[in-house]
Design a protein around this motif. Structure first.
Motif, mmCIF file in Angstrom:
data_model
loop_
_atom_site.group_PDB
_atom_site.id
_atom_site.type_symbol
_atom_site.label_atom_id
_atom_site.label_comp_id
_atom_site.label_asym_id
_atom_site.label_seq_id
_atom_site.Cartn_x
_atom_site.Cartn_y
_atom_site.Cartn_z
ATOM 1 N N LEU A 95 0.846 -1.190 0.000
ATOM 2 C CA LEU A 95 0.000 0.000 0.000
ATOM 3 C C LEU A 95 0.884 1.244 0.000
ATOM 4 C CD1 LEU A 95 -2.629 -1.085 2.682
ATOM 5 C CD2 LEU A 95 -2.876 -1.190 0.196
ATOM 6 N N ASN A 104 -5.791 4.810 -1.622
ATOM 7 C CA ASN A 104 -5.104 3.662 -2.201
ATOM 8 C C ASN A 104 -6.020 2.910 -3.164
ATOM 9 O OD1 ASN A 104 -2.265 2.510 -1.359
ATOM 10 N ND2 ASN A 104 -3.011 3.620 0.436
ATOM 11 N N CYS A 105 -7.291 2.839 -2.806
ATOM 12 C CA CYS A 105 -8.247 2.052 -3.588
ATOM 13 C C CYS A 105 -8.788 2.802 -4.802
ATOM 14 C CB CYS A 105 -9.409 1.615 -2.697
ATOM 15 S SG CYS A 105 -8.931 0.480 -1.378
ATOM 16 N N ALA A 124 -15.260 2.234 -4.102
ATOM 17 C CA ALA A 124 -14.294 1.867 -3.066
ATOM 18 C C ALA A 124 -14.939 1.846 -1.684
ATOM 19 C CB ALA A 124 -13.114 2.836 -3.085
ATOM 20 N N ARG A 156 -8.410 -2.852 -3.048
ATOM 21 C CA ARG A 156 -7.741 -2.096 -4.109
ATOM 22 C C ARG A 156 -7.741 -2.882 -5.418
ATOM 23 N NH1 ARG A 156 -1.519 -0.482 -3.318
ATOM 24 N NH2 ARG A 156 -1.389 -2.763 -3.235
ATOM 25 N N CYS A 159 -11.284 -2.986 -6.893
ATOM 26 C CA CYS A 159 -11.823 -1.692 -7.343
ATOM 27 C C CYS A 159 -11.605 -1.465 -8.836
ATOM 28 C CB CYS A 159 -11.189 -0.555 -6.546
ATOM 29 S SG CYS A 159 -11.991 -0.243 -4.963
#
Length: 256
Positions: A95, A104-105, A124, A156, A159
């Motif tokens: 991450l 992050n996602c 997300a 993540r 997504c």
């Protein structure tokens, strides 16, 4: 394989070496859409290298990787185009430490896939909520537990709405009490129809979730079939030796 449709992923004669060390030695494998194939085998058998070659994180020395009939190992193919269809989660969470769980996602959907930020955020947040992480959406990775970080890494990957999900020993770095939670999330994705190729040392999980189990030995798929057959009554002596080492009890059909 299941059904008559062509496989989503096909690996033909894949060879990969590091110096004098042969890691993949003419490996063949196919994964159908909605199928879950679990890779098992000793350390060094080629599981992680295979996943990295499929995602074009490693170059191949020989052989071909086809995604939905398209040869993605063709040198003219842009790896970034291929990775739009593939999600990947490794042992290390990887991450971005300066971004929140939510950011992050949403990074890849917005930057790589061109998804409007509002849509990416909604997607997300929905996944984070489903994975029990709604309260951690605005938290940075260093404030999350290992299990939470691995769940964020899964979110993540999902997504981007991948057609194929690659998982490389994703519970290896987790404390034992956290393994079950992460595997339960993977099980739910499998039941929802996500196509997966995953390396795992969790034999009970492979038995429950996999459509097929592939035993890798010396860089090749030595044995592949339904979990009950490969894990319960393997045909190859090398498979039986491996399972005697990793299973608490001798598999049925194995010699004493």
């Amino acid at each position: 394989m299941t059904g008559s449709a062509p496989p989503l992923l096909e690996v033909r004669g894949l060879r990969k070496t590091y110096g004098d060390r042969v890691v993949l030695d003419g490996l063949d494998l196919a994964v159908d859409t909605h199928e879950v194939v679990c890779l098992i085998g000793a350390s060094g058998s080629g599981k992680s290298t295979l996943l990295r070659c499929v995602n074009l994180l490693e170059s191949v020395d020989d052989g071909r990787v086809l995604l939905d009939g398209r040869e993605v190992t063709d040198p003219t193919v842009d790896p970034r185009d291929v990775r739009r269809d593939i999600g990947v989660v490794f042992q290390a969470y990887n991450l971005f430490p300066h971004l929140t769980a939510l950011d992050n996602c949403t990074l890849a959907p917005v930057r790589v896939h061109g998804v409007p930020r509002s849509e990416a955020v909604d997607r997300a947040r929905g996944l984070l909520d489903r994975f029990g992480l709604a309260a951690q959406a605005d938290v940075h990775p260093d404030r999350l537990s290992g299990g939470q970080q691995q769940r964020v890494a899964l979110v993540r990957a999902l997504c981007t709405q991948p057609r194929l999900l690659l998982l490389d020993e994703i519970t290896a770095a987790l404390d034992p009490e956290l393994v079950g939670d992460v595997l339960e999330l993977v099980r739910a994705e499998a039941e929802a129809g996500m196509t997966m190729l995953l390396a795992t040392h969790e034999m009970a999980f492979a038995r429950e979730v996999a459509s097929r189990v592939a035993y890798l030995h010396q860089g090749r798929v030595l044995e592949i079939g339904p979990p009950a057959q490969v894990l319960g009554d393997p045909t190859e002596e090398a498979t039986r030796r491996f399972l005697r080492r990793v299973l608490p009890e001798r598999p049925p059909g194995a010699p004493a």
